[in-house]
Design a protein around this motif. Structure first.
Motif, PDB file in Angstrom:
ATOM      1  N   LYS A 241       0.502 -15.878  -5.917  1.00  0.00           N
ATOM      2  CA  LYS A 241       1.859 -15.759  -5.373  1.00  0.00           C
ATOM      3  C   LYS A 241       2.326 -14.304  -5.387  1.00  0.00           C
ATOM      4  O   LYS A 241       2.905 -13.813  -4.411  1.00  0.00           O
ATOM      5  CB  LYS A 241       2.813 -16.633  -6.193  1.00  0.00           C
ATOM      6  CG  LYS A 241       4.278 -16.508  -5.794  1.00  0.00           C
ATOM      7  CD  LYS A 241       5.149 -17.346  -6.724  1.00  0.00           C
ATOM      8  CE  LYS A 241       6.631 -17.149  -6.410  1.00  0.00           C
ATOM      9  NZ  LYS A 241       7.482 -17.914  -7.364  1.00  0.00           N
TER      10      LYS A 241
ATOM     11  N   LYS B 192       0.730 -12.047  -2.760  1.00  0.00           N
ATOM     12  CA  LYS B 192       1.276 -12.309  -1.437  1.00  0.00           C
ATOM     13  C   LYS B 192       2.652 -11.658  -1.275  1.00  0.00           C
ATOM     14  O   LYS B 192       2.949 -11.041  -0.250  1.00  0.00           O
ATOM     15  CB  LYS B 192       1.372 -13.820  -1.197  1.00  0.00           C
ATOM     16  CG  LYS B 192       1.865 -14.196   0.193  1.00  0.00           C
ATOM     17  CD  LYS B 192       1.864 -15.704   0.401  1.00  0.00           C
ATOM     18  CE  LYS B 192       0.466 -16.242   0.495  1.00  0.00           C
ATOM     19  NZ  LYS B 192       0.436 -17.673   0.891  1.00  0.00           N
TER      20      LYS B 192
ATOM     21  N   LYS C  13      -1.373 -17.607  10.720  1.00  0.00           N
ATOM     22  CA  LYS C  13      -0.336 -18.009   9.765  1.00  0.00           C
ATOM     23  C   LYS C  13      -0.220 -16.991   8.637  1.00  0.00           C
ATOM     24  O   LYS C  13       0.886 -16.590   8.240  1.00  0.00           O
ATOM     25  CB  LYS C  13      -0.664 -19.388   9.193  1.00  0.00           C
ATOM     26  CG  LYS C  13       0.348 -19.883   8.159  1.00  0.00           C
ATOM     27  CD  LYS C  13      -0.078 -21.227   7.573  1.00  0.00           C
ATOM     28  CE  LYS C  13       0.884 -21.673   6.474  1.00  0.00           C
ATOM     29  NZ  LYS C  13       0.449 -22.960   5.854  1.00  0.00           N
ATOM     30  N   ALA C  14      -1.372 -16.547   8.120  1.00  0.00           N
ATOM     31  CA  ALA C  14      -1.378 -15.565   7.033  1.00  0.00           C
ATOM     32  C   ALA C  14      -0.774 -14.238   7.477  1.00  0.00           C
ATOM     33  O   ALA C  14      -0.064 -13.574   6.704  1.00  0.00           O
ATOM     34  CB  ALA C  14      -2.798 -15.361   6.534  1.00  0.00           C
TER      35      ALA C  14
ATOM     36  N   LYS D  94       1.528 -13.781   9.789  1.00  0.00           N
ATOM     37  CA  LYS D  94       2.982 -13.970   9.878  1.00  0.00           C
ATOM     38  C   LYS D  94       3.615 -13.871   8.493  1.00  0.00           C
ATOM     39  O   LYS D  94       4.680 -13.256   8.325  1.00  0.00           O
ATOM     40  CB  LYS D  94       3.303 -15.340  10.499  1.00  0.00           C
ATOM     41  CG  LYS D  94       2.971 -15.462  11.975  1.00  0.00           C
ATOM     42  CD  LYS D  94       3.253 -16.882  12.467  1.00  0.00           C
ATOM     43  CE  LYS D  94       2.854 -17.073  13.915  1.00  0.00           C
ATOM     44  NZ  LYS D  94       3.062 -18.471  14.377  1.00  0.00           N
ATOM     45  N   GLU D  95       2.950 -14.474   7.511  1.00  0.00           N
ATOM     46  CA  GLU D  95       3.459 -14.416   6.137  1.00  0.00           C
ATOM     47  C   GLU D  95       3.433 -12.988   5.596  1.00  0.00           C
ATOM     48  O   GLU D  95       4.351 -12.561   4.891  1.00  0.00           O
ATOM     49  CB  GLU D  95       2.640 -15.340   5.238  1.00  0.00           C
ATOM     50  CG  GLU D  95       2.821 -16.815   5.537  1.00  0.00           C
ATOM     51  CD  GLU D  95       1.902 -17.701   4.711  1.00  0.00           C
ATOM     52  OE1 GLU D  95       0.960 -17.161   4.086  1.00  0.00           O
ATOM     53  OE2 GLU D  95       2.109 -18.937   4.694  1.00  0.00           O
ATOM     54  N   LEU D  96       2.377 -12.245   5.939  1.00  0.00           N
ATOM     55  CA  LEU D  96       2.278 -10.857   5.503  1.00  0.00           C
ATOM     56  C   LEU D  96       3.418 -10.026   6.065  1.00  0.00           C
ATOM     57  O   LEU D  96       4.073  -9.274   5.326  1.00  0.00           O
ATOM     58  CB  LEU D  96       0.934 -10.268   5.942  1.00  0.00           C
ATOM     59  CG  LEU D  96       0.754  -8.763   5.703  1.00  0.00           C
ATOM     60  CD1 LEU D  96       0.847  -8.430   4.223  1.00  0.00           C
ATOM     61  CD2 LEU D  96      -0.576  -8.290   6.284  1.00  0.00           C
TER      62      LEU D  96
ATOM     63  N   SER E 180       6.290 -11.042   7.041  1.00  0.00           N
ATOM     64  CA  SER E 180       7.541 -11.475   6.391  1.00  0.00           C
ATOM     65  C   SER E 180       7.665 -10.858   4.996  1.00  0.00           C
ATOM     66  O   SER E 180       8.744 -10.411   4.602  1.00  0.00           O
ATOM     67  CB  SER E 180       7.578 -13.005   6.280  1.00  0.00           C
ATOM     68  OG  SER E 180       7.640 -13.601   7.545  1.00  0.00           O
ATOM     69  N   SER E 181       6.551 -10.823   4.248  1.00  0.00           N
ATOM     70  CA  SER E 181       6.582 -10.221   2.918  1.00  0.00           C
ATOM     71  C   SER E 181       6.911  -8.737   2.996  1.00  0.00           C
ATOM     72  O   SER E 181       7.660  -8.207   2.171  1.00  0.00           O
ATOM     73  CB  SER E 181       5.221 -10.404   2.217  1.00  0.00           C
ATOM     74  OG  SER E 181       4.971 -11.764   1.961  1.00  0.00           O
TER      75      SER E 181
END
Length: 488
Positions: free
Chosen positions: A437, A440, A329-330, A332-334, A336-337
């Motif tokens: 926040k 990230k 999950k992390a 995927k978020e990375l 996206s960022s």
């Protein structure tokens, strides 16, 4: 916080006050596996000490008393490496049943001032000594890597054997557990093994790395003794440093299978980075070790300035191999960022606070070409080196502004103390209003990451290292906008 009776706490505190010089014996009526830990902190940065267990999970949050001292009993003790943190600094401690360990330290010189007393003190003082020695040797690796291969091999072996002889002498006069022996030997051995795995990259460089195959046969003889799945060693920096560099090294062979013999080595090549994940997946069976390596190797790749297509391809390859859902999950978020941090995009407009406690939007403080660099109160060497490096860059690039941002989530007291203690200029020193926040959003996974923007806060490079030898050359080209490409 764990509850103890008023009487027990009073006795423990009395014991603590004398233990700094004569040690502390726990109550003989105690049952089960337990250990006491306590100490005194000189110049504390706050009133809190956080204790972590052998798996890196928080055991307790402890509070200093009016004398800047604390004491704590760990029930149902599991032998292994625990960790204490205070004001951004941390230290690992080996705890075993019936230990009663006290320490005294000065936060202005955390590691070097730390001294243990009490039952279990000798092994921990020895542990600190090996950590500090390894740290000093790691700093000198670039210098040592100029040696010829045979000389470097002989040097590291002599150093390793001398340390092992010293350990053997220590154990002749001090009866310690097999766990202690295992941890110290690993600290010694894997630190030297890691140096050998890193050496070819420094010695040959990108243009001649193909000659890694020409190294003497005995250079990598240590590989026959490797335990790739040691749960005991996962908390040891030298072991993890070895595994990481070892995987990098092994993957170079696949790289030259896929590329021309005299090709310049490219560490950002897709097939090379996929082969690292393949190696991790094939030679490591322990899920924790495997998932951590998969995560870090993937993060290394996607954090650099690849196209969205390349980042997504690597992400999918990683997702097919990792079994840690939280890590996936992390990641995927990375990714996206990172899509928001492409060259040509505006830097995200995050809230920052300056030394005088005034709040600004990040975009509003950019009015000329700017390098945004980061530091953490947890890493003394890094924040000292980064500010020193920037001081030199300011002279070389007077047309460039430099913005320093602290990443920590604690209050601004520690942040300002560091700035004052090291006499850093307060102009352009900031911290994030919402650190977690912001880290990230800007994908700050490495302390040495820097972001270059132009006078309009448009990203010229989303992830550059100011310590790289070619940084000044790269910065000069970027300032001329020769490399400004909007990735799709």
């Amino acid at each position: 916080m764990m509850k103890i009776s008023l009487i027990s706490k009073h006795i423990a505190l009395i014991c603590l006050l004398t233990s700094l010089t004569i040690g502390c014996k726990p109550n003989s009526n105690d049952k089960g596996d337990y250990a006491y830990i306590g100490g005194e902190i000189i110049n504390p940065k706050n009133q809190n000490i956080i204790l972590y267990d052998t798996k890196g999970k928080v055991v307790d949050s402890l509070t200093l008393d009016f004398n800047n001292r604390f004491v704590h009993k760990i029930e149902d003790l599991q032998s292994g490496l625990y960790m204490i943190t205070h004001g951004g600094e941390y230290q690992k401690i080996l705890l075993e049943p019936n230990d009663s360990i006290m320490f005294r330290l000065n936060t202005y010189d955390f590691d070097e001032s730390l001294v243990f007393t009490g039952d279990g003190a000798k092994k921990n003082n020895y542990l600190i000594k090996t950590y500090l020695f390894n740290e000093k040797q790691e700093k000198k690796l670039v210098k040592y890597s100029k040696m010829e291969p045979e000389a470097f091999h002989d040097f590291t072996e002599e150093r390793r054997n001398n340390q092992l002889k010293e350990l053997s002498s220590f154990l002749e006069y001090n009866k310690e557990s097999e766990l202690f022996k295992t941890i110290i030997e690993a600290n010694i051995n894997y630190n030297s093994y890691a140096d050998k795995e890193i050496y070819p990259f420094a010695y040959f460089g990108n243009n001649k790395l193909i000659h890694i195959k020409d190294l003497p046969e005995e250079f990598f003889a240590h590989r026959k003794d490797i335990n790739y799945n040691s749960k005991i060693l996962t908390r040891i920096y030298a072991y993890n440093r070895f595994l990481s560099s070892h995987i990098e090294n092994l993957a170079t062979h696949k790289y030259y299978d896929d590329n021309a013999y005299h090709s310049k080595f490219n560490r950002h090549d897709m097939s090379y980075n996929k082969s690292k994940l393949d190696l991790v997946d094939s030679i490591i069976s322990d899920e924790t070790i495997k998932n951590n390596l998969l995560k870090y190797k993937t993060r290394d790749y996607v954090s650099h300035n690849h196209t969205v297509v390349e980042a997504n391809e690597m992400l999918e390859y990683y997702l097919s191999k990792s079994s840690n859902e939280e890590d996936k999950k992390a990641m995927k978020e990375l990714v996206s960022s990172l899509k928001l941090l492409r060259q040509g995009n505006q830097i995200p407009n995050l809230a920052v606070i300056n030394y005088d406690n005034s709040e600004y939007n990040l975009n509003s403080i950019i009015n000329k070409p700017t390098i945004i660099y980061f530091w953490s109160s947890n890493s003394k060497m890094q924040y000292r080196n980064s500010h020193y490096k920037v001081k030199g860059l300011k002279s070389k690039f007077p047309e460039v502004n430099f913005i320093s941002i602290n990443l920590n989530s604690n209050d601004d007291k520690t942040w300002k103390e560091i700035i004052n203690n090291y006499d850093f200029p307060t102009t352009n020193e900031y911290r994030f209003k919402y650190p977690k926040k912001s880290r990230k959003i800007l994908a700050v996974n490495y302390l040495n990451k820097a972001i270059i923007v132009n006078e309009n806060a448009m990203i010229l490079h989303p992830n550059i290292n100011i310590f790289k030898s070619d940084f000044s050359k790269s910065l000069g080209k970027l300032l001329q906008k020769k490399h400004l490409i909007v990735a799709k």
